[in-house]
Design a protein around this motif. Structure first.
Motif, PDB file in Angstrom:
ATOM      1  N   SER A   1      41.972  40.949  40.979  1.00  0.00           N
ATOM      2  CA  SER A   1      41.401  40.955  42.327  1.00  0.00           C
ATOM      3  C   SER A   1      39.954  41.443  42.316  1.00  0.00           C
ATOM      4  CB  SER A   1      42.256  41.819  43.264  1.00  0.00           C
ATOM      5  OG  SER A   1      42.399  43.127  42.733  1.00  0.00           O
TER       6      SER A   1
ATOM      7  N   ASP B   1      38.634  44.329  42.973  1.00  0.00           N
ATOM      8  CA  ASP B   1      38.497  44.901  44.312  1.00  0.00           C
ATOM      9  C   ASP B   1      38.303  46.417  44.255  1.00  0.00           C
ATOM     10  OD1 ASP B   1      38.573  44.920  47.129  1.00  0.00           O
ATOM     11  OD2 ASP B   1      40.712  45.347  47.129  1.00  0.00           O
TER      12      ASP B   1
ATOM     13  N   SER C   1      40.802  36.483  41.968  1.00  0.00           N
ATOM     14  CA  SER C   1      41.960  35.901  42.639  1.00  0.00           C
ATOM     15  C   SER C   1      41.884  36.051  44.154  1.00  0.00           C
ATOM     16  CB  SER C   1      43.247  36.553  42.128  1.00  0.00           C
ATOM     17  OG  SER C   1      43.277  37.913  42.503  1.00  0.00           O
TER      18      SER C   1
ATOM     19  N   GLY D   1      44.307  36.969  45.914  1.00  0.00           N
ATOM     20  CA  GLY D   1      45.090  38.170  46.193  1.00  0.00           C
ATOM     21  C   GLY D   1      46.029  38.432  45.037  1.00  0.00           C
ATOM     22  N   ASN D   2      46.608  39.617  44.993  1.00  0.00           N
ATOM     23  CA  ASN D   2      47.539  39.989  43.938  1.00  0.00           C
ATOM     24  C   ASN D   2      48.951  40.002  44.505  1.00  0.00           C
ATOM     25  OD1 ASN D   2      49.143  41.286  42.018  1.00  0.00           O
ATOM     26  ND2 ASN D   2      47.470  42.601  41.324  1.00  0.00           N
TER      27      ASN D   2
ATOM     28  N   PRO E   1      43.170  42.197  49.433  1.00  0.00           N
ATOM     29  CA  PRO E   1      41.895  42.705  48.936  1.00  0.00           C
ATOM     30  C   PRO E   1      40.766  42.425  49.928  1.00  0.00           C
ATOM     31  CG  PRO E   1      42.369  40.591  47.945  1.00  0.00           C
ATOM     32  CD  PRO E   1      43.566  40.941  48.797  1.00  0.00           C
TER      33      PRO E   1
END
Length: 199
Positions: free
Chosen positions: A19, A21, A48, A50-51, A58
């Motif tokens: 991510s 983030d 990505s 999101g995870n 994120p």
């Protein structure tokens, strides 16, 4: 494909997904180490959408991409939103699609040792191991836990010694290698906790 990075057959490309983030110097360190120790031609940061293993979303993708591009300035490192372009959510899907799009490219999935410790919780993690070589880079306090992880134990026979790391990109999967070296005592979680990276 339009909008995708150019990569001719024969290249050795490391894929560092996450991510980011936020992105930080630890990401840069393991990227530079992977280029050198695994003999890679390039590393792609797969920022990505999101995870799937994290409940909180994120920061906006555009912000994370901009921060990553500002942080890593290396001619052989590419920050990309390829997972968003592919519409994939899980690593197994991403790897499968990239191998179809780039036949003949030698991809290596890169991860920190902390990720290997929890790798058995990833969607279709054995498919990933059986599909693409995996390069593992040490993170603070995670080497022993990673080496004793379910993934490491199940694939013990597929582990390459560190001295053979440059053979990893052309090794037939399953193959993985754990590299140790200098480590950065920082994580995205810790940076968010300081309030320096607000979502």
């Amino acid at each position: 494909m339009q909008g995708f990075p150019y990569a001719p057959p024969g290249l050795k490309i490391g894929l560092l997904g996450g991510s980011f983030d936020p992105p930080h110097e630890g990401h840069v360190l393991i990227t530079r180490r992977a280029l050198r120790r695994f003999g890679l031609d390039a590393v792609w940061w797969l920022v990505s959408p999101g995870n799937p293993l994290k409940a909180d979303p994120p920061a906006a993708l555009e912000r994370r991409m901009a921060a990553a591009n500002a942080l890593v300035r290396h001619p052989r490192v590419l920050v990309t939103d390829v997972e968003t372009r592919l519409g994939t959510r899980f690593t197994a899907e991403t790897v499968a699609r990239l191998r179809l799009i780039y036949p003949g490219v030698n991809f290596v999935w890169l991860m920190g040792a902390d990720n290997l410790a929890g790798f058995h919780r990833w969607d279709r993690w054995q498919t990933i191991m059986d599909t693409v070589p995996v390069g593992v880079l040490s993170r603070p306090g995670e080497q022993l836990r990673a080496a004793l992880s379910p993934a490491a134990r199940l694939y013990a026979q597929a582990r390459l010694p560190a001295r053979a790391g440059r053979q990893l990109p052309v090794a037939k999967a399953p193959a993985w290698c754990l590299m140790t070296g200098p480590m950065v005592e920082r994580s995205s979680t810790e940076i968010r906790a300081t309030g320096a990276w607000l979502r």
